[in-house]
Design an enzyme around this catalytic site. Structure first.
Site, short mmCIF file in Angstrom:
data_model
loop_
_atom_site.label_atom_id
_atom_site.label_comp_id
_atom_site.label_asym_id
_atom_site.label_seq_id
_atom_site.Cartn_x
_atom_site.Cartn_y
_atom_site.Cartn_z
N GLY A 1 0.84 -1.20 0.02
CA GLY A 1 -0.11 -0.13 -0.02
C GLY A 1 0.83 1.36 -0.09
CG ASP B 1 -9.42 9.08 5.88
OD1 ASP B 1 -10.36 9.57 5.17
OD2 ASP B 1 -8.48 8.83 5.25
CD GLU C 1 6.98 3.70 -0.48
OE1 GLU C 1 6.72 4.25 -1.62
OE2 GLU C 1 7.95 3.47 0.07
#
Length: 172
Positions: free
Chosen positions: A8, A124, A14
């Site tokens: 990802g 989020d 990362e």
């Protein structure tokens, strides 16, 4: 640790699959992207994310195993969650039966409620940031990178809120 591959990538970090050679297990390693200009502010945000999540205890919140630095790159180690995102499930399989949708929502709400009680607001939460994993798929909201730390109600006078680093996107 043996690096297995990128799983990802997002705005600030990362995520790689790594193999813990001592304990013979696969883990996820979230590292600040090496192409970013690393400032003290970014490092502080990354540390706060790890501290915030490490303090949480809930069956649907993925724990933090370690935080560290190697060759100038900050990283967080956590369990490798093998599964797929809720977004991927919905895209591939469409609407879920009411009982399954209820279970997913209750599990996500329970873990987010636990985080809120500890003074951490996710900010989020969306299907792309929730992974389904296990035989009876659990749904932990992942990537507390945009979380906001606020003091628990009794301590609000003493602590200000502090934003954390941005989330990363995973493959669905």
């Amino acid at each position: 640790y043996e690096l297995k591959g990128l799983i990802g990538r997002g705005g600030f970090a990362e995520v790689f699959q790594v193999r813990d050679m001592w304990l013979k297990r696969d883990l996820a390693l979230k590292a600040l992207r090496p192409d970013l200009t690393v400032s003290e502010t970014l490092l502080a945000r990354f540390r706060r994310e790890a501290e915030a999540v490490a303090a949480l205890r809930h069956p649907n919140i993925v724990p933090i195993y370690d935080i560290g630095e190697a060759e100038g790159i900050m990283y967080i180690l956590m369990p490798l969650i093998k599964g797929r995102s809720l977004k991927g499930l919905l895209f591939r399989d469409g609407r879920r039966p009411i009982a399954e949708a209820r279970r997913i929502l209750l599990e996500a709400a329970s873990s987010l409620g636990s985080a809120h009680e500890a003074g951490v607001v996710h900010r989020d939460n969306k299907p792309a940031n929730s992974m389904l994993w296990g035989k009876a798929p659990r749904v932990p909201p992942m990537y507390y990178g945009t979380a906001k730390m606020v003091a628990p109600p009794a301590d609000r006078r003493a602590t200000r809120s502090a934003p954390l680093a941005a989330t990363h996107r995973t493959r669905t």
